[in-house]
Scaffold this motif. Structure first.
Motif, PDB file in Angstrom:
ATOM      1  N   LYS B  45      36.312  35.192  42.751  1.00  0.00           N
ATOM      2  CA  LYS B  45      36.049  36.162  41.880  1.00  0.00           C
ATOM      3  C   LYS B  45      34.524  35.828  41.503  1.00  0.00           C
ATOM      4  O   LYS B  45      33.538  36.862  41.460  1.00  0.00           O
ATOM      5  CB  LYS B  45      36.899  36.311  40.590  1.00  0.00           C
ATOM      6  CG  LYS B  45      36.504  37.247  39.729  1.00  0.00           C
ATOM      7  CD  LYS B  45      37.381  37.220  38.237  1.00  0.00           C
ATOM      8  CE  LYS B  45      36.678  38.122  37.391  1.00  0.00           C
ATOM      9  NZ  LYS B  45      37.302  38.311  36.156  1.00  0.00           N
ATOM     10  N   ASP B  53      36.597  41.420  42.228  1.00  0.00           N
ATOM     11  CA  ASP B  53      36.886  41.577  40.587  1.00  0.00           C
ATOM     12  C   ASP B  53      38.176  42.153  40.497  1.00  0.00           C
ATOM     13  O   ASP B  53      38.808  42.410  39.306  1.00  0.00           O
ATOM     14  CB  ASP B  53      35.819  42.302  39.964  1.00  0.00           C
ATOM     15  CG  ASP B  53      35.300  43.595  40.739  1.00  0.00           C
ATOM     16  OD1 ASP B  53      36.169  43.673  41.648  1.00  0.00           O
ATOM     17  OD2 ASP B  53      34.430  44.387  40.478  1.00  0.00           O
ATOM     18  N   LEU B  55      42.406  42.636  41.492  1.00  0.00           N
ATOM     19  CA  LEU B  55      43.472  41.983  42.115  1.00  0.00           C
ATOM     20  C   LEU B  55      44.301  43.341  42.105  1.00  0.00           C
ATOM     21  O   LEU B  55      44.920  43.886  41.086  1.00  0.00           O
ATOM     22  CB  LEU B  55      44.257  41.036  41.332  1.00  0.00           C
ATOM     23  CG  LEU B  55      46.030  40.533  41.809  1.00  0.00           C
ATOM     24  CD1 LEU B  55      45.526  39.991  43.215  1.00  0.00           C
ATOM     25  CD2 LEU B  55      46.454  39.928  40.697  1.00  0.00           C
ATOM     26  N   PHE B  74      40.515  43.293  46.127  1.00  0.00           N
ATOM     27  CA  PHE B  74      39.390  44.197  46.341  1.00  0.00           C
ATOM     28  C   PHE B  74      38.154  44.027  45.340  1.00  0.00           C
ATOM     29  O   PHE B  74      38.224  43.461  44.284  1.00  0.00           O
ATOM     30  CB  PHE B  74      40.043  45.604  45.954  1.00  0.00           C
ATOM     31  CG  PHE B  74      38.931  46.652  46.223  1.00  0.00           C
ATOM     32  CD1 PHE B  74      38.671  47.071  47.548  1.00  0.00           C
ATOM     33  CD2 PHE B  74      38.637  47.329  45.150  1.00  0.00           C
ATOM     34  CE1 PHE B  74      37.740  48.175  47.501  1.00  0.00           C
ATOM     35  CE2 PHE B  74      37.703  48.541  45.380  1.00  0.00           C
ATOM     36  CZ  PHE B  74      37.064  48.911  46.492  1.00  0.00           C
ATOM     37  N   PHE B  76      35.048  45.755  43.685  1.00  0.00           N
ATOM     38  CA  PHE B  76      34.465  47.235  43.190  1.00  0.00           C
ATOM     39  C   PHE B  76      33.049  47.153  43.715  1.00  0.00           C
ATOM     40  O   PHE B  76      32.420  48.096  43.862  1.00  0.00           O
ATOM     41  CB  PHE B  76      34.653  47.319  41.784  1.00  0.00           C
ATOM     42  CG  PHE B  76      35.947  48.174  41.446  1.00  0.00           C
ATOM     43  CD1 PHE B  76      36.265  49.356  41.604  1.00  0.00           C
ATOM     44  CD2 PHE B  76      36.839  47.262  40.692  1.00  0.00           C
ATOM     45  CE1 PHE B  76      37.395  49.926  41.474  1.00  0.00           C
ATOM     46  CE2 PHE B  76      37.980  47.884  40.228  1.00  0.00           C
ATOM     47  CZ  PHE B  76      38.352  48.977  40.635  1.00  0.00           C
TER      48      PHE B  76
END
Lengths: 385, 201
Positions: B45, B53, B55, B74, B76
């Motif tokens: 992260k 940033d 889950l 994932f 962003f």
């Protein structure tokens, strides 16, 4: 909101001593959109802590899915988010198709998009109508249901059912739409487009409604991302993010449409009004998508040949996410090569939206709880599965 | 960023930890030792070039010999995805929590605890979430047996219908029909007529 709370506290301190009280809201409360229990720790009218208790509608969907064949899972997906069934089933069939490498016929893809967007409108209409109802405006509900009824009629003609359709199937759709259905759909969107203005006149820009929702339940963007909040709730917090555009599935990359986001027009970015306003504008965008799909839809088959045989995906696993009316719905599917899923996990958008509730409810009034729950647009059937 | 590049970055950052990349047909994944998942998650992260940033999903899976926790991540910022897997023994399963990295994990870990009995170390509020607090057993384990009584109420469990019933019946009919050809189906028709007449009477 906090200011009022502080003022109240100041006043109370000098005059009289107040005790904190635990208040059960629900599980059967008309504004909880299902069976949800909120335990509120209140100091007078101010909510100091709100703890949601869920699970009243738990039906072991994931266990069921392990005990039936792949096509037999579809009716269960319908029953998770029972006001957006088409979108739920769509995500599941796309997951199985991706695992098996099935190419879906063009006509089926277009029909799927049309029914999914119609269902999005129907779901947002329900959200709009019941939100007014929660806050004390009865009339918008009647208008919303008048128009939602027309969509349900269209679905009934296509699939035979009004609420739980079992219409998208692995490899295509159950059957082609009946003759004249596409024309009826076009007539509906022509009829429906001006109605959005009517809703705005009725509720959106109503002064009392704005007072109840603006600056209430503000969800900051970083909190929304950390809690995994998606869909209209994330967009309401100002993030231009839509899976149909940013991580396209099916044939959504072929259509032109805008992504409405919250701008804090009436109060703060990410308040209840912003989330509501995103949904209203999304109905207009869905109309745009349906119109383009109706213009482009080709003739032909609606079922891939693989879909007619026994469904037996190869060993492997896949995670597929789609944009339902409530946000990102994910299916994590593991196949062991048999006719039944080895494991099917659902990542529910309402589940994550509910998990952020205690953060945005803190410090609000008791009456605001109803406004916040309504603005998150949750369906308990999907939270509890 | 591709999964190979992410793996290289992880290997460079954590020298003592053994990562394993498993290539599958659709979604490849990286296996991480259970005790290290919290620090790996924090790095994924925090690192600017990775910036996971979000889950997306946290799921428990019951394999015959081991329980697995799966993390779907994932970003962003960069738009890339990653799947991590952590293995933990079936008796006394325990995995460090990632709740402090992604708040989504709070409820998802509670669900994995509820359904699989996986203990998440240092979790702030590890209670059952979907089942009642005093429910016995972990429903999504493959060897789960429903408890007989719950607060003195018998828990009725219906024998699940055979999901392949239709397919089996169909193949039976096909087999019966094949040797005798069409005559078998013809013979069946008067029978069914007779029964409907009886019902009508």
């Amino acid at each position: 909101m906090l200011e009022t709370a502080d003022l109240l506290k100041e006043g109370i301190k000098e005059e009289l001593k107040s005790d904190e009280m635990l208040l059960n809201m629900g599980p059967q409360h008309p504004s909880t959109h299902g069976v949800l229990r909120l335990v509120l720790r209140t100091d007078g009218e101010v909510v100091k802590e709100a703890v949601p208790h869920i699970g009243y509608l738990h039906r072991c969907f994931e266990k069921h899915a392990e005990n039936v064949t792949y096509p037999q899972v579809i009716p269960y997906t319908d029953r998770m988010d029972y006001v957006g069934s088409m979108n739920n089933a769509l995500g599941y069939v796309i997951a199985v198709e991706k695992l098996m490498g099935i190419k879906v016929p063009e006509r089926a893809e277009y029909i799927r998009v049309i029914v999914a967007e119609l269902n999005r409108i129907a779901s947002h209409l329900l959200a709009f109508g019941t939100y007014g109802l929660d806050i004390g405006a009865f009339t918008p509900f009647m208008h919303a249901f008048r128009d939602r009824e027309k969509i349900l009629d269209l679905f009934e003609e296509a699939s035979g059912a009004r609420l739980l359709y079992n219409y998208p199937r692995i490899g295509g759709v159950a059957k082609d739409v009946p003759p004249g259905w596409l024309e009826k759909t076009r007539a509906f969107i022509d009829y429906f487009k001006p109605k959005i203005k009517e809703y705005n006149d009725l509720l959106t820009f109503n002064k009392i409604f704005i007072e109840r929702t603006a600056n209430v339940g503000v969800l900051p963007l970083d909190l929304a991302i950390s809690y995994g909040v998606t869909g209209p709730n994330l967009r309401g917090s100002g993030m231009k993010w839509d899976l149909r555009r940013n991580d396209p599935y099916s044939i959504y990359d072929r259509f032109e449409f805008d992504i409405p986001v919250g701008t804090g027009e009436m109060g703060t970015v990410g308040d209840c009004w912003d989330r509501y306003w995103v949904r209203i504008r999304e109905m207009g965008e869905s109309i745009k998508i349906i119109r383009q799909a109706l213009d482009q839809i080709p003739a032909g088959e609606v079922m891939a040949p693989e879909g007619l045989k026994a469904i037996k995906p190869p060993k492997g696993e896949v995670y597929v996410r789609t944009e339902t009316p409530r946000g990102e719905l994910g299916y994590y599917l593991i196949s062991d090569g048999s006719q039944q899923p080895y494991r099917l996990k659902v990542r529910s958008p309402c589940f994550t939206a509910m998990s952020v509730f205690h953060e945005i409810a803190r410090g609000g009034m008791i009456a605001d709880m109803v406004a916040i729950v309504g603005s998150l647009d949750i369906v308990l059937g999907e939270i509890d599965r | 960023m591709s999964i190979q590049e992410i793996l290289e970055k992880l290997k460079a950052r954590f020298e003592g930890i053994s990562f394993e990349l498993v290539e599958t047909k659709v979604d490849p994944f990286i296996k991480v030792p259970a005790k290290n998942i919290a620090e790996v998650a924090a790095f994924l992260k925090e690192d600017e070039s990775l910036a996971f940033d979000s889950l997306m999903c946290l799921s428990g899976v019951d394999y015959p010999n081991t329980l697995v926790v799966v993390y779907h991540l994932f970003s962003f910022k960069h738009g890339h995805k990653l799947v991590l897997k952590v293995e933990t023994p079936r008796d006394n399963p325990s995995v460090p929590t990632v709740e402090n990295v992604w708040r989504t994990a709070n409820w998802h870990e509670r669900e994995a605890f509820d359904m699989f009995g996986i203990h998440f170390e240092n979790h702030s509020d590890l209670r059952r979430i979907l089942c009642p607090d005093d429910w016995e057993g972990y429903p999504l384990r493959k060897d789960y047996k429903t408890q007989e009584f719950y607060h003195g109420i018998r828990v009725e469990v219906a024998e699940p219908p055979d999901p392949l019933y239709e397919a089996k019946q169909k193949s039976k009919v096909d087999k019966a029909a094949k040797p005798t050809g069409t005559s078998a189906t013809k013979a069946a028709k008067p029978d069914s007529k007779a029964t409907t007449e009886k019902k009508a009477e």
